[in-house]
Design a protein around this motif. Sequence first.
Motif, PDB file in Angstrom:
ATOM      1  N   PHE A 133       9.276  40.714 -15.651  1.00 36.64           N
ATOM      2  CA  PHE A 133       8.456  40.507 -14.398  1.00 36.64           C
ATOM      3  C   PHE A 133       8.596  41.929 -13.270  1.00 36.64           C
ATOM      4  CE2 PHE A 133       8.766  39.615  -9.611  1.00 36.64           C
ATOM      5  CZ  PHE A 133       7.835  38.977  -9.648  1.00 36.64           C
ATOM      6  N   LEU A 187      -2.861  39.819  -6.159  1.00 35.28           N
ATOM      7  CA  LEU A 187      -1.711  39.163  -7.689  1.00 35.28           C
ATOM      8  C   LEU A 187      -0.675  39.287  -7.105  1.00 35.28           C
ATOM      9  CD1 LEU A 187      -3.834  40.867 -10.073  1.00 35.28           C
ATOM     10  CD2 LEU A 187      -4.424  38.560  -9.866  1.00 35.28           C
ATOM     11  N   LEU A 188       0.299  40.093  -6.858  1.00 28.20           N
ATOM     12  CA  LEU A 188       1.328  40.984  -6.875  1.00 28.20           C
ATOM     13  C   LEU A 188       1.660  40.040  -6.231  1.00 28.20           C
ATOM     14  CD1 LEU A 188       4.339  42.732  -7.525  1.00 28.20           C
ATOM     15  CD2 LEU A 188       3.009  43.647  -5.251  1.00 28.20           C
ATOM     16  N   LEU A 208       2.015  36.617  -7.614  1.00 32.09           N
ATOM     17  CA  LEU A 208       2.838  36.433  -8.830  1.00 32.09           C
ATOM     18  C   LEU A 208       4.446  35.431  -8.225  1.00 32.09           C
ATOM     19  CD1 LEU A 208       2.403  38.942 -11.619  1.00 32.09           C
ATOM     20  CD2 LEU A 208       2.301  36.679 -11.569  1.00 32.09           C
ATOM     21  N   ILE A 248       0.287  44.281 -13.740  1.00 29.10           N
ATOM     22  CA  ILE A 248       0.226  43.062 -13.648  1.00 29.10           C
ATOM     23  C   ILE A 248       1.028  41.632 -14.559  1.00 29.10           C
ATOM     24  CG2 ILE A 248      -1.154  41.251 -12.260  1.00 29.10           C
ATOM     25  CD1 ILE A 248       0.236  42.641 -10.292  1.00 29.10           C
ATOM     26  N   MET A 268       3.845  41.230 -15.610  1.00 26.18           N
ATOM     27  CA  MET A 268       4.730  40.520 -14.821  1.00 26.18           C
ATOM     28  C   MET A 268       3.896  39.138 -14.589  1.00 26.18           C
ATOM     29  SD  MET A 268       4.064  42.376 -11.202  1.00 26.18           S
ATOM     30  CE  MET A 268       5.190  41.593 -10.534  1.00 26.18           C
ATOM     31  N   ALA A 269       2.502  38.945 -14.608  1.00 25.31           N
ATOM     32  CA  ALA A 269       2.971  37.548 -15.137  1.00 25.31           C
ATOM     33  C   ALA A 269       3.567  36.647 -15.955  1.00 25.31           C
ATOM     34  CB  ALA A 269       1.218  37.283 -15.487  1.00 25.31           C
ATOM     35  N   LEU A 310       4.484  32.546  -7.443  1.00 27.29           N
ATOM     36  CA  LEU A 310       4.820  31.569  -8.589  1.00 27.29           C
ATOM     37  C   LEU A 310       6.212  31.613  -8.970  1.00 27.29           C
ATOM     38  CD1 LEU A 310       3.125  29.512 -10.836  1.00 27.29           C
ATOM     39  CD2 LEU A 310       2.241  31.636 -11.745  1.00 27.29           C
ATOM     40  N   LEU A 311       7.326  33.154  -9.094  1.00 25.52           N
ATOM     41  CA  LEU A 311       7.594  32.365  -9.457  1.00 25.52           C
ATOM     42  C   LEU A 311       8.975  31.543  -8.752  1.00 25.52           C
ATOM     43  CD1 LEU A 311       9.744  34.414 -12.050  1.00 25.52           C
ATOM     44  CD2 LEU A 311      10.084  35.831 -10.168  1.00 25.52           C
ATOM     45  N   LEU A 321       7.298  44.982 -12.563  1.00 28.64           N
ATOM     46  CA  LEU A 321       6.992  45.456 -11.452  1.00 28.64           C
ATOM     47  C   LEU A 321       7.513  46.562 -11.011  1.00 28.64           C
ATOM     48  CD1 LEU A 321       6.518  44.210  -8.036  1.00 28.64           C
ATOM     49  CD2 LEU A 321       8.954  44.005  -8.106  1.00 28.64           C
ATOM     50  N   VAL A 359       6.269  35.884 -15.336  1.00 28.38           N
ATOM     51  CA  VAL A 359       6.562  33.748 -15.021  1.00 28.38           C
ATOM     52  C   VAL A 359       6.415  32.916 -15.266  1.00 28.38           C
ATOM     53  CG1 VAL A 359       5.629  33.396 -12.580  1.00 28.38           C
ATOM     54  CG2 VAL A 359       6.086  35.511 -12.440  1.00 28.38           C
TER      55      VAL A 359
END
Lengths: 102, 483, 498
Positions: free
Chosen positions: A15, B170-171, B174, A35, A38-39, B177-178, A19, A42
């Motif tokens: 993540f 989207l950022l 996320l 992105i 990052m997803a 979501l975390l 970033l 998560v």
Amino acid sequence: MSPAFLYALVGVGLFTLGLYALIVHAHLLRKILAINVMASGVFLVLVALAARTQGAAPDPVPHAMVITGIVVAVSATALALALMLRVRAETGRAELAEEPLE
Amino acid sequence: MSDIHWPVIVILLPLAGGVACFLWPRRSVLLGLLTALGVVACVAGLGWQVVEQGAQRYAVGGWGAPLGIDLYADGLSLLMLTVTAVVGLGISVYSSGYFERARYGQDRARHFWPVWMFLWTALNALFLSADIFNLYVTLELLGLAAVVLVALAGGADAVSGAMRYLLVSLLGSLFYLLGVALLYHSFGSVDIAILAERVEPSPAVWAAMGLMIAGLLLKTALFPLHFWLPSAHASAPAPVSALLSALVVKASFYILLRLWLEIFPFANAALAQLLGLLGAAAVFWGGFQALRQTRLKMLIAYSTVAQLGYLFLAFPLASITGWTGALYMLLSHAAAKTAMFMAAGNTLYFGGHDRIADLDRAVQRMPLTMTAFALAGISIMGLPPSGGFIAKWLLLEAAIRSGQWWWGGVLILGGLLSAAWVFKVVGYAFTRSEAPHEARAVPATMEWTALLMAVLAILLGLFAPWLLALLEIGSPFNRENAG
Amino acid sequence: MNWDAALPLLVLASSLLPGLVIFFLTEERVATRTTLNLAGAVLKLMLVGVMIWGVFHGAHYETRLPLLPGLDLLLRADSLSMLFVVLSSILWLVTTVYAVGYLEGSPNRSRFFGFFSLCVTATVGVALAGNLITFVLFYELLTLATYPLIVHRGTDEARRAGRTYLVYTIAGGTLLLVGTVWLYTLSGTLEFTARGFLSGLDATHHWSLVVIFVLLVAGLGVKAALIPLHGWLPQAMVAPAPVSALLHAVAVVKAGAFGIVRVVYDVYGMQFSASLGVTLPLAIVAAATIIYGSMRALFQDDLKRRLAFSTVSQVAYIVLGIAIAGPIAAVGGLVHLVHQGVMKITLFFCAGNLAETLGIHKVSEMNGVGRRMPWTMTAFTVGVFGMIGVPPLAGFISKWYLGLGALDVGQGWVIFILAGSSLLNAAYFLPILYAAWFKAPAGTWPAERSFGRRETAWALLAPPLVTAFLTLALGLLASAPFGLLQWARFITRLEYAP
């Protein structure tokens, strides 16, 4: 340190890495990839933390969440890629200008 | 009528409408308008149910909270649904004029309706969601639909604005979501009510709170995370700008409010003060930037940045009066900002530009549009009688009562800043100017919807007690955290 | 809703609804517009007549609509509000007739008359407001409704004046709002009550109450043009003459002065204000304004500017009468609320006639104008003598009671202010009369329009004659039964009687 916790840490690492990449790279494709990284981070956290107690069967709910999340991520990526192509068609570059108007 | 599952219908109807618009593009305007009317009626039905029977909880498919998806409607959700329905109906009517004959052509009009209906679906689902993961999903749907609508305008500005908006969106999601992952890990549930019972401070919860709040602030465009908003909102087609400013940014604020009140009641005062400070900075920065703009739509977009700042002043005040003030601000801003973007859209449509310095030629030919702008401006400035005045009064009262008068000072100065730019624009209606050059007649529906939305913002100032009574139903404000 | 609750709303609606309809009329529909205007004005006057009759016979007209939790939109007819309502509805009728004549053939008349009606609606709302939040609401509405009238001509000068007006009034409104909300958090109510609703508050709040008083009076003082908050008024005279009449006599400055009366009497209460020690400073500000306004008026060549500074001075009489804190001076202040309106509107009508008919804008152009426009100048002369305080005209009554009242409570210094101000009034008004009646005309007028055998259009001539007559009547009939003095005494008795 349980393996599950280790996975979760890796997820957080991904993540953070994503970033960082999102911020420093100007090219839109790299941003989209960032992105996605990052997803994935998560999702990894979610799946890893599903193993709440050692040995017992993992909790299925986070897996369901991850599947939903992946669906969302795929459609978002598709839209992002399509938009990127439009940006390149309109401005000639696959990057975002610093000052948007004027 | 009491056993109709209104919450589900309220979500499924715009979804079905969107699919229908997609399948029969030639009929999309008619289908869209019918759906809009239907949604308004169904929200009214839900409202009746909630008022009669109290807060509603509905398990989709009969599966209960831990496994299945719950929908939950209390006064707060009902209020948000109602704003969405009313503003949504206005935007639909306006769009039927805007997209039909405008330079947009059949192609883009065809895309607008289904996406707008999907966006509406996402909004309704968001306001009815009872768990934090479902909120994530609806937030993403909302973001994606909004990005598509921004890009609809075409051209470099709009496409770049949409791209930036997508990345930011989207950022933010996320981050959120975390936070959801951490909360689920700690308490084994994503249901807000269950979390509210189980939650207790721990490092993981603090981390989750930080992540979720950061993500939502980014989406709500609180200063200094507002950088993406002006370009996205200003470059979109006018009805889209209206719905982005009026509704979409408010959705993430709504989630933030729910979390703050129900899941993070232990959030400390320092954080609340920080949010208040950022809000104050937003009020000043947004107002100041608005004053400097040369384009009308950019000006209105910056004013949104400022107005969003007001909402955050309620956090340090932490009283029922403060929260209701912020929500009333949200409400009246939704109506007023819709009217303003519509008015801007009309001048753009009429004269082909929205340069403020050349406005006089356009606005004198469109008294209705100008009136809409001026009336909406009254609410934005917080002058009576208007919804903005009620909101300002409540926030000011909360500030003085809590002994933190400086937040009241922010309100006052912010109001003066907006007065400066509102009258800068309105002043052009009175200048003498030569006859306008090439101009295009604006459809009457567009002028009238703008005016009606503005009148709504004014009327909100006269009907506050009824709307505020709605908030009492299953109110999340009565907990100890609300003071 | 019964009749007693509906009447205040009807009084508002009688100008609001015609106003809203007028906005949508096209420019050419002169007859419809004029009919609507006049019908609204006459209807309002009739409703006000019914109302005053009822109030006199002890009826309670009160409309209460919920506005916020714990706060109502409250319209109520009491003796003080009737004073202002009667004044503004009579003068509105007269001003409407005048405006119809004055603006004949000029552009954007629907817009003008629409806002004109809104302006009067707001004024009546200010007058009938039964609590402070309702007052604030209509007070701000008044600001918004007058701005378009001030910038009506659309010239750069008009827009500058409009901007100045907004800067002052919006800042003032903000102070008023802050004071009101703060007061509410302390008292829990905002409802106007004879002798105030604050004296019961804990003594620890007294400093807050003093600050709130300053906030409220500063907010109101902007519209009442107390120094140093008067800067907008002389600039605003670029507006058309009917608007000046509205600003100076019917609505705006009156709303400010009336608000100060309300705050001192019905929010703080006379006795409590005096015990807080806020009345003497207020009296000093008012006295300074009286002298300063007159001094500035002395050096203006522009007729309307001279009149504007005269307003600055004259409106402060009202505030002075209240701030002297005695029953007799209070009567003087209250009757001056009406007297100043009637006299000043006469002067502005006449100034407008000179400008419209002969193109005269400056005092130095007025030589011999009395011969060309005898009726207008007769009305002007009556107004001027009233302003100076020549018996038996209306202005004399005001000054007499003010002086008597000041002596009554041992504030002898006020006499010097009154005498000085009267001398200054004479000094800046009498030369105008001398020039108009006794100097020889210069030959040609700056821009003359012919109206046949009459000196000017009847719609322009009748209003100043009516108001000049009123100036005379108010002076002669001051002590008559049901006269103004009786009414003012009735109001002050509520405040002062043991």
